[in-house]
Scaffold this motif. Structure first.
Motif, PDB file in Angstrom:
ATOM      1  N   CYS A   1       0.793  -1.238   0.000  1.00 28.95           N
ATOM      2  CA  CYS A   1       0.000   0.000   0.000  1.00 28.95           C
ATOM      3  C   CYS A   1       0.820   1.280   0.000  1.00 28.95           C
ATOM      4  CB  CYS A   1      -0.954   0.010   1.183  1.00 28.95           C
ATOM      5  SG  CYS A   1      -0.140   0.339   2.760  1.00 28.95           S
TER       6      CYS A   1
ATOM      7  N   ARG B   1       2.232   9.433 -12.463  1.00 31.41           N
ATOM      8  CA  ARG B   1       1.332   8.309 -12.144  1.00 31.41           C
ATOM      9  C   ARG B   1       2.137   7.055 -11.804  1.00 31.41           C
ATOM     10  NH1 ARG B   1      -4.195   8.680 -13.491  1.00 31.41           N
ATOM     11  NH2 ARG B   1      -4.758  10.569 -14.614  1.00 31.41           N
ATOM     12  N   ARG B   2       3.179   6.799 -12.604  1.00 31.93           N
ATOM     13  CA  ARG B   2       3.980   5.604 -12.351  1.00 31.93           C
ATOM     14  C   ARG B   2       4.690   5.705 -10.998  1.00 31.93           C
ATOM     15  NH1 ARG B   2       7.307   5.552 -16.851  1.00 31.93           N
ATOM     16  NH2 ARG B   2       5.371   5.687 -18.032  1.00 31.93           N
TER      17      ARG B   2
ATOM     18  N   ILE C   1       3.868   7.162  -8.306  1.00 31.22           N
ATOM     19  CA  ILE C   1       3.033   7.016  -7.097  1.00 31.22           C
ATOM     20  C   ILE C   1       2.122   5.793  -7.167  1.00 31.22           C
ATOM     21  CG2 ILE C   1       3.068   9.491  -6.532  1.00 31.22           C
ATOM     22  CD1 ILE C   1       0.141   9.591  -7.661  1.00 31.22           C
ATOM     23  N   SER C   2       2.364   4.923  -8.154  1.00 30.24           N
ATOM     24  CA  SER C   2       1.444   3.790  -8.315  1.00 30.24           C
ATOM     25  C   SER C   2       1.591   2.766  -7.194  1.00 30.24           C
ATOM     26  CB  SER C   2       1.641   3.128  -9.685  1.00 30.24           C
ATOM     27  OG  SER C   2       2.961   2.623  -9.772  1.00 30.24           O
TER      28      SER C   2
ATOM     29  N   LEU D   1      -1.268   3.583  -2.357  1.00 33.65           N
ATOM     30  CA  LEU D   1      -2.717   3.519  -2.526  1.00 33.65           C
ATOM     31  C   LEU D   1      -3.407   4.642  -1.760  1.00 33.65           C
ATOM     32  CD1 LEU D   1      -3.328  -0.332  -2.158  1.00 33.65           C
ATOM     33  CD2 LEU D   1      -3.133   1.010  -4.265  1.00 33.65           C
ATOM     34  N   CYS D   2      -4.427   5.203  -2.400  1.00 30.85           N
ATOM     35  CA  CYS D   2      -5.264   6.225  -1.762  1.00 30.85           C
ATOM     36  C   CYS D   2      -6.703   5.874  -2.089  1.00 30.85           C
ATOM     37  CB  CYS D   2      -4.923   7.606  -2.304  1.00 30.85           C
ATOM     38  SG  CYS D   2      -6.133   8.862  -1.825  1.00 30.85           S
TER      39      CYS D   2
ATOM     40  N   TYR E   1      -6.835  10.231  -6.749  1.00 37.69           N
ATOM     41  CA  TYR E   1      -5.496  10.618  -7.225  1.00 37.69           C
ATOM     42  C   TYR E   1      -5.453  11.919  -8.041  1.00 37.69           C
ATOM     43  CZ  TYR E   1      -4.656   5.716  -6.013  1.00 37.69           C
ATOM     44  OH  TYR E   1      -4.603   4.517  -5.360  1.00 37.69           O
TER      45      TYR E   1
END
Lengths: 156, 769
Positions: free
Chosen positions: A46, A127-128, A130-131, A134-135, A140
């Motif tokens: 996570c 995006r990659r 912080i992939s 999880l939020c 996002y």
């Protein structure tokens, strides 16, 4: 059997005795008392426990405290300097990227690591990066906006 | 429109600094002196009688300070509603009802010892037959889960208007099909937990991530027989709720019992697996839906029957069985309407509210509507405009819609998304779909609907605001500061917030029932106006003007017509204290529509009355890409045109909608639980197996705020908590229909579902032409 270890966290050295099976996450939270690093899945899924080790984002639940000796560990509490917020922290606040806040420290640290390495990332690169964090609150959208805004500010 | 200083502005939230620097303390971050660590022993059987529990070996383990079982409790049953008390914490009625049901709990000096102690508890079970499928649970002879519920039918909702049989006869086209939607986990990022500290004088202090501290305090007071005034629920940061944190759960019950027994504070934090498998989930639905329409697209009749898998306990069953109807009847005018919902007990995790329940029925309705539109050759946006409800409408339930902009949201969503240019015209494999949804501020909660607020001042002109409203992450607390600051003419940073804690704060529905803006913000506004009037009454004689000619702004009180004539607010506060008339503002409100119209008793067939205080509405558009080889669906863009009343903080409103939309996207495409059919165990209780959206799965989202000014809401505000989630399933399914020409009848729409639909050339069945 407890082992004496030294950890360098946010520029300060902490000496503590820990069981060798304790994770870095446990020692940061329970022994050092820095609870900004969040405990969630404990399986590296996570990203809530993300810290930077020598500048790289790491799930602190997946690394033993004894393995983190001799490295520079940065937690969310060490991010701002001289009472000033880091540009990523500032952008998260200004862009409404924070809701419940439980994933926030990990996301901010992942974003900082990205911008240190790649000061002008594309949206896809954000995006990659912080992939692994999880939020469930924000979708996002505002987080990505905030990181891109921080990168523009830093680039000036 | 009136010009405000702060209302309607994109202001950063008051709670975001603490969260950005890591100083915000959640329950798992709080450590008390001499605190013990608690763990719960859970049933490995989905259904069993407990014959005996031997805790002696666990108690003898060094470092263990307390062990509790059901026998240490008063054995009282619990339920969200007092009309259905069916859950005995720690299985004090001697029966376990799902894998993960709580059997015993221990408190020890550290977590390792607590874990070891759990292994030393011997439980003797008599395994009983179990049932996991709600349809099988309803069969004669199925294992009986609660004595009070024959055929495991835990609850039933039934209502009808007009004459559906007649309506289907009048209809030119009639459609009928079955839809299924799986269970969902809320996935609050913060694992569930509780910290309890019992003082031998009889006072219990607790820290719990709860959506309504007042409701939880009452339940704990009743279950533990501790007077209400001696149960304190302290404020702490909360890492998400989404409907799953209103019920009282074993964590707080066990932590309290252990603390009482050990005489020391006890903290229990669930693992992620426990949070997913043993806290709460959202119901699954099997929906049999029939709709009839005239050739011109006028909807004539609808008959919906839902069978819900509610799991082991009733939880908030009333809302679960009724919410789909409330949202169904509020979108379109359908003169003949019948609705039935059965909530079935199964030997699985108990289901609570989760975001908006109606979204599963709304998926079926919105998807069927697109089939009707296609057959009639009408544009999907047009058929919705033709049937859309309008402000002033009185629904079948006799609820009145006071402010509503559904048609406007359809038009705005269509315009922003390029609907006319794209619908039916995108290359094969790409499509665009649209669906309408509804939300509401608040269902009836009796006296709990009341929100009251108090504002007091410091001698420097800063203020402290007391309100029982809870912030589970949605920004409720910041909203209260924003409202008070607007009225008092001071910056938000001049306001300290004391919230949630019933010992310090006047009542509020918390974050429950989407009431925070509609009632709590209104109470805060009234409290601030009350304080303002007290202030102007003191200043008026000082400046020799009427109180009504005074304005509060920039920390000053001044004459509106001559801003140079004024006094600093701090001086007024000090003067008020000096003259023995300290300023304390008070505001209180209960939704007028519901308190006056009375409540439709949900225990009755065909309840009528004002079911929701006020309604919100909106339209979601999704643009997708479908890979016909792999069955994978990618959502590229979404547009959310929604009505929230007045947007108090547009940035926060957008954030709520984006989050609600992405969660619903996960439910539509990704999130699927698997249960071991033999053991009844949830085998997907981790992020690895239960896929929630990551930043790589989310589309570009364009929120479009369509403001209506509600006559009752503060500044016209209604709610923006979760409504936008109700349009997502339909919009994505309809976009898939546009992309590949087939319809899907299950959620989640996994690649397998797409491939099956393609192979079968699946469309919703027309039964009359």
């Amino acid at each position: 059997m407890k082992q004496q270890i030294q950890l360098r966290v946010n520029g300060e050295v902490y000496e503590t005795a820990v069981e060798p099976w304790k994770t870095l996450l446990q020692v940061i939270r329970e022994d050092i008392g820095l609870t900004g690093t969040k405990e969630n899945c404990n399986m590296g899924e996570c990203g809530a426990c993300t810290v930077l080790i020598d500048g790289k984002p790491v799930n602190s639940c997946l690394i033993l405290a004894i393995e983190a000796q001799g490295k520079d560990i940065l937690t969310i509490e060490g991010l701002g300097q001289d009472g000033e917020l880091h540009p990523v922290q500032q952008a998260f606040i200004e862009h409404g990227a924070i809701q419940c806040g439980f994933c926030t420290p990990g996301l901010i640290l992942s974003a900082k690591a990205l911008l240190d390495k790649n000061p002008q990332p594309s949206e896809a690169e954000v995006r990659r990066a912080i992939s692994g964090n999880l939020c469930r609150c924000t979708g996002y959208t505002k987080i990505i906006e905030a990181i891109l805004a921080a990168s523009k500010k830093e680039g000036k | 429109m009136q010009d405000y200083t702060l209302i309607g502005k994109r202001v950063p939230r008051t709670d975001s600094l603490a969260k950005a620097i890591g100083s915000a303390k959640y329950v798992g971050d709080i450590v008390l002196p001499r605190m013990l660590y608690g763990k719960i022993l859970r049933s490995p059987h989905p259904h069993a009688k407990i014959l005996n529990i031997d805790t002696s070996k666990a108690e003898a383990l060094p470092g263990v300070r307390a062990v509790v079982t059901g026998k240490d409790s008063l054995g009282l049953p619990y339920g969200v509603s007092s009309t259905k008390l069916d859950q005995y914490f720690l299985c004090s009625d001697g029966v376990t009802r799902f894998v993960g049901d709580e059997v015993a709990a221990v408190a020890a000096e550290d977590e390792d010892i607590a874990d070891e102690a759990l292994n030393l508890i011997d439980v003797e079970y008599e395994v009983l037959p179990a049932v996991f499928d709600p349809l099988k649970a309803m069969e004669e002879g199925a294992p009986q889960i609660h004595d009070s519920a024959p055929r495991n039918i835990g609850a039933r909702a039934f209502t009808h208007s007009g004459n559906v049989d007649e309506g289907f006869r009048e209809s030119d086209y009639v459609y009928e099909d079955r839809f299924t939607c799986d269970r969902i986990s809320h996935v609050q990022m913060e694992p569930y937990g509780a910290l309890a500290s019992y003082d031998p004088t009889g006072k219990l202090d607790m820290w719990i991530p709860s959506s309504c501290f007042f409701i939880k305090r009452t339940a704990l007071s009743y279950l533990l027989k501790i007077p209400l005034k001696n149960v304190r629920l302290n404020e702490c940061y909360i890492g998400g709720h989404f409907g799953g944190r209103t019920d009282t759960q074993a964590a707080e019950f066990c932590a309290a019992l252990l603390s009482i027994k050990a005489g020391r504070p006890v903290r229990i934090i669930y693992s992620r697996e426990e949070t997913m498998a043993a806290a709460k989930q959202k119901i699954s639905s099997v929906i049999d839906l029939k709709m009839g329409a005239k050739k011109d697209g006028t909807l004539i009749a609808e008959d919906a029957k839902i069978i819900m898998d509610g799991g082991a306990f009733g939880s908030s069953w009333i809302f679960q069985i009724w919410v789909p109807y409330w949202y169904s009847e509020a979108r379109y005018y359908i003169p003949n309407h019948k609705y039935e919902a059965l909530r079935i007990y199964t030997n699985k995790t108990s289901c609570s509210m989760q975001r908006y329940h109606g979204d599963q029925l709304l998926f079926a309705e919105e998807h069927m509507l697109d089939k009707i539109a296609k057959d009639l050759g009408i544009d999907p946006a047009e058929i919705r405009l033709k049937n859309a409800r309008k402000a002033g409408d009185v629904l079948h339930s006799k609820s009145k819609i006071t402010s509503f902009a559904l048609s406007e949201t359809i038009e705005k969503a269509a315009a922003a998304s390029g609907w006319k240019e794209k619908r039916g015209k995108l290359p094969k494999g790409r499509g665009i779909g649209l669906a309408c949804g509804v939300g509401a501020a608040g269902f009836y909660m009796g006296f709990r609907m009341n929100a009251t607020a108090i504002i007091k001042f410091n001698e420097d002109g800063s203020a402290t605001l007391f309100t029982g409203v809870v912030d589970v992450g949605a920004g409720n607390h910041s909203m209260m500061a924003q409202v008070a600051a607007e009225e008092l003419g001071i910056p938000m940073s001049d306001i300290a917030l004391v919230c949630s804690d019933p010992e310090l704060c006047p009542p509020a529905p918390g974050a429950y029932s989407m009431f925070a803006a509609f009632t709590s913000a209104k109470a805060v506004r009234l409290a601030a106006v009350d304080a303002k009037q007290q202030i102007t009454r003191i200043v008026a004689p000082m400046l020799d003007v009427e109180p009504s000619s005074l304005e509060l702004k920039d920390r000053r009180v001044y004459v509106r017509a001559n801003p140079d004539r004024g006094v600093p607010l701090a001086n007024v506060i000090r003067r008020a204290y000096r003259v023995g008339n300290g300023i304390v503002g008070r505001g209180s409100c209960t939704p007028a529509a519901m308190s006056e119209a009375g409540w439709a008793d949900p225990l009755r067939e065909k309840p009528e009355g004002q079911l929701m205080a006020t309604y919100t509405d909106g339209t979601t558009v999704a643009e997708v890409e479908v890979d016909e080889e792999t069955g994978k669906v990618k959502v590229n863009n979404m547009w959310l045109a929604w009505d929230c009343g007045k947007a108090i903080n547009p940035m926060a409103v957008e954030g709520q909608w984006e989050g609600a939309t992405v969660t619903a996207l996960g439910e539509t495409l990704l999130e699927k639980h698997e249960w071991d059919e033999k053991t009844g165990e949830l085998v997907t209780a981790s992020f690895l197996d239960y896929k929630i959206p990551t930043a790589l799965d989310t589309p570009n989202i364009t929120p479009i705020i369509v403001e209506t000014i509600d006559p009752e809401g503060p500044y016209g505000a209604k709610e923006a908590g979760l409504n936008a989630s109700t349009g997502v399933r339909g919009a994505i399914a309809n976009a898939i229909y546009d992309a590949i020409g087939v319809q899907v009848k299950e959620n989640p729409i996994t690649p397998e579902v797409i491939l099956k639909a393609l192979a079968e050339k699946s469309e919703i069945k027309r039964v009359k032409t």
